[in-house]
Design a protein around this motif. Structure first.
Motif, PDB file in Angstrom:
ATOM      1  N   SER A 380       0.834  -1.213   0.000  1.00  0.00           N
ATOM      2  CA  SER A 380       0.000   0.000   0.000  1.00  0.00           C
ATOM      3  C   SER A 380       0.867   1.260   0.000  1.00  0.00           C
ATOM      4  O   SER A 380       2.070   1.206   0.320  1.00  0.00           O
ATOM      5  N   GLY A 381       0.259   2.376  -0.334  1.00  0.00           N
ATOM      6  CA  GLY A 381       0.939   3.663  -0.254  1.00  0.00           C
ATOM      7  C   GLY A 381       1.034   4.098   1.201  1.00  0.00           C
ATOM      8  O   GLY A 381       0.689   3.337   2.118  1.00  0.00           O
ATOM      9  N   LYS A 382       1.466   5.316   1.421  1.00  0.00           N
ATOM     10  CA  LYS A 382       1.639   5.807   2.801  1.00  0.00           C
ATOM     11  C   LYS A 382       0.291   5.786   3.529  1.00  0.00           C
ATOM     12  O   LYS A 382      -0.732   6.165   2.949  1.00  0.00           O
ATOM     13  N   ARG A 383       0.299   5.298   4.782  1.00  0.00           N
ATOM     14  CA  ARG A 383      -0.960   5.222   5.535  1.00  0.00           C
ATOM     15  C   ARG A 383      -0.829   5.972   6.857  1.00  0.00           C
ATOM     16  O   ARG A 383       0.267   6.092   7.405  1.00  0.00           O
ATOM     17  N   GLU A 384      -1.985   6.436   7.349  1.00  0.00           N
ATOM     18  CA  GLU A 384      -2.021   7.121   8.653  1.00  0.00           C
ATOM     19  C   GLU A 384      -1.926   6.074   9.750  1.00  0.00           C
ATOM     20  O   GLU A 384      -2.678   5.092   9.734  1.00  0.00           O
ATOM     21  N   TYR A 385      -1.042   6.248  10.720  1.00  0.00           N
ATOM     22  CA  TYR A 385      -0.914   5.297  11.829  1.00  0.00           C
ATOM     23  C   TYR A 385      -2.156   5.376  12.714  1.00  0.00           C
ATOM     24  O   TYR A 385      -2.619   6.458  13.051  1.00  0.00           O
ATOM     25  N   VAL A 386      -2.736   4.185  13.093  1.00  0.00           N
ATOM     26  CA  VAL A 386      -3.929   4.147  13.943  1.00  0.00           C
ATOM     27  C   VAL A 386      -3.513   3.634  15.321  1.00  0.00           C
ATOM     28  O   VAL A 386      -2.991   2.514  15.426  1.00  0.00           O
ATOM     29  N   ARG A 391      -8.262   0.837  16.965  1.00  0.00           N
ATOM     30  CA  ARG A 391      -8.392  -0.137  15.866  1.00  0.00           C
ATOM     31  C   ARG A 391      -9.610  -1.032  16.060  1.00  0.00           C
ATOM     32  O   ARG A 391      -9.912  -1.427  17.174  1.00  0.00           O
TER      33      ARG A 391
END
Ligand code: CMC
Length: 392
Positions: A380-386, A391
């Motif tokens: 995947s591309g850059k993701r926001e950390y959860v 979660r």
């Protein structure tokens, strides 16, 4: 930088230059250092072939004698190695034991782990590895049988000594017929090298980081274990046994292969597309061995029938699938009395000289670089950390 393409299984990527083994897959040619495999299998000892592969020349008689002496000196295991063995469960797989024990063995020979390697030191490392793998293999066999270890006999040749450690008992010494020794010698010579196969490439990959020869060879054993590589000789016998026990008609097995429900073990090769010269020699060796021992094996009959059907079938002809070295080697090992779970160990004993030859070729290569393939990222591309509390 530059243009990168993916080559699954490296089918079209040369990873190195090598002067050790020549294969012409179209013509079914295999040569070690220029010598045809048929001639080596007929005329050489395994010890000579090992020296040829590693040092590039057929050795002079005096050099062979000296090396045989070194092999004899290295037959015994350090007493400390016994404790390693005792730590394994008796049902542990001999391939797991072999790879772990080769690595452990290096710890007892710090002088051979040096990053300064030369011909003399490598000769000693080779003698150590070639002798110890036989002793380790026989030791693990005796352990699974619950039998006492037979000590090596320095008066015996390499192959005879291995058979002695495997099959002699305290009250009965095993004296193999000459044909058995010849069959084992051929088996080992035919398995001694096969250029950039999976396990040899693994040895080179590990060696490219500067890892010592024991660690590198131990990694080769792990790579060889899989059923698509060295494990195929075991898988062939399991397959033939299943056909035999189930009373299946070999024709129905071939039909299942064509329906893609079954892969015929011991068939096909990445490089050989006409025939595998090793399979030809081993088929002949099988016949000689069974004739001279005056025995038969129903699995050999099934193997021959399967080969005859497959070799005239369009599915196999179109894909250029022929019996490979493993198709007949398992039947030979069975005739020698080697248990099924040790078949790949036998392949390893044969392949040790090839692994060492490639390790040393790479070590001396002035253009050596650490192996570091590239990839094409598909994640995947850059993701926001959860945070964990948020979660789902
Ligand atoms: N039985 C049935 N079909 C086969 C077999 C086989 N043994 N081998 C290959 N094929 C078919 C495969 O299904 C494919 O068909 P299609 O093009 O219609 O999809 C085509 O032939 C090409 O096969 P591949 O899997 O792309 O060939 P590969 O070069 O990647 O694999 C191999 C080579 C040796 C792993 C494979 O032939 C195989 O799995 N053979 C059985 C295992 C075996 O005997 N291994 C020992 C190899 S020799 C000693 C060693 O290397 O240790």
């Amino acid at each position: 930088t530059g243009y990168i393409t993916v080559d699954p299984g490296f089918g079209n990527t040369a990873a190195c230059n090598s002067a050790i083994t020549f294969i012409d897959g179209e013509e079914g040619i295999l040569r070690y250092r220029g010598y045809p495999i048929e001639e080596l299998a007929e005329k050489s000892s395994f010890v000579e072939v090992a020296m040829l592969l590693i040092f590039g020349q057929l050795p002079a008689k005096a050099d062979v004698e000296r090396f045989r002496g070194m092999l004899t000196d290295e037959q015994l295991l350090h007493e400390g190695m016994r404790y390693h063995f005792e730590g394994f469960p008796s049902h542990g797989h001999p391939m797991a034991m072999l790879s772990a024990m080769i690595n452990a063995c290096g710890c007892y020979h710090p002088e051979l782990l040096s990053s300064e390697m030369d011909d003399e030191r490598l000769l000693r490392a080779t003698a150590t590895l070639m002798s110890k793998v036989c002793t380790i293999a026989a030791f693990s066999y005796k352990m699974t049988k619950g039998q006492r270890m037979e000590y090596p006999d320095p008066s015996l040749s390499y192959c005879r000594n291995f058979l002695h450690m495997m099959f002699s008992m305290p009250h009965r010494r095993y004296e193999p017929p000459l044909q058995v020794v010849r069959a084992l010698t051929k088996f080992l010579i035919l398995h001694a090298d096969h250029e950039q196969n999976c396990s040899t490439s693994t040895v080179r990959m590990v060696g490219s980081s500067g890892a010592n020869v024991f660690a590198s060879v131990s990694s080769g054993v792990c790579a060889l274990w899989g059923p698509l590589h060295g494990g195929a000789n075991m898988a062939v016998i399991e397959m033939l046994q299943q056909i035999h026990d189930g009373g299946d008609d070999p024709r129905s097995v071939v039909a299942k292969v064509k329906d893609r429900k079954f892969r015929l073990m011991g068939f096909g090769h990445r490089v050989y597309k006409n025939f595998d010269p090793r399979a030809k020699i081993l088929e002949q060796t099988c016949s000689e061995l069974f004739d001279t021992l005056g025995v038969s094996d129903p699995l050999l009959d099934i193997a021959r029938e399967l080969a005859a059907i497959a070799l005239t079938d369009d599915y196999f002809l179109e894909r250029r699938l022929y019996p490979n070295v493993d198709f007949y080697s398992g039947i030979i090992l069975r005739a020698l009395g080697i248990p099924l779970n040790m078949f790949t160990v036998m392949f390893s004993i044969g392949r040790v000289p090839g692994w060492i030859a490639h390790w040393y070729e790479l070590y001396r290569d002035p253009d050596r670089r650490i192996c570091r393939p590239r990839q094409i990222y598909t994640g995947s591309g850059k993701r926001e950390y959860v945070p964990i509390a948020s979660r789902g």
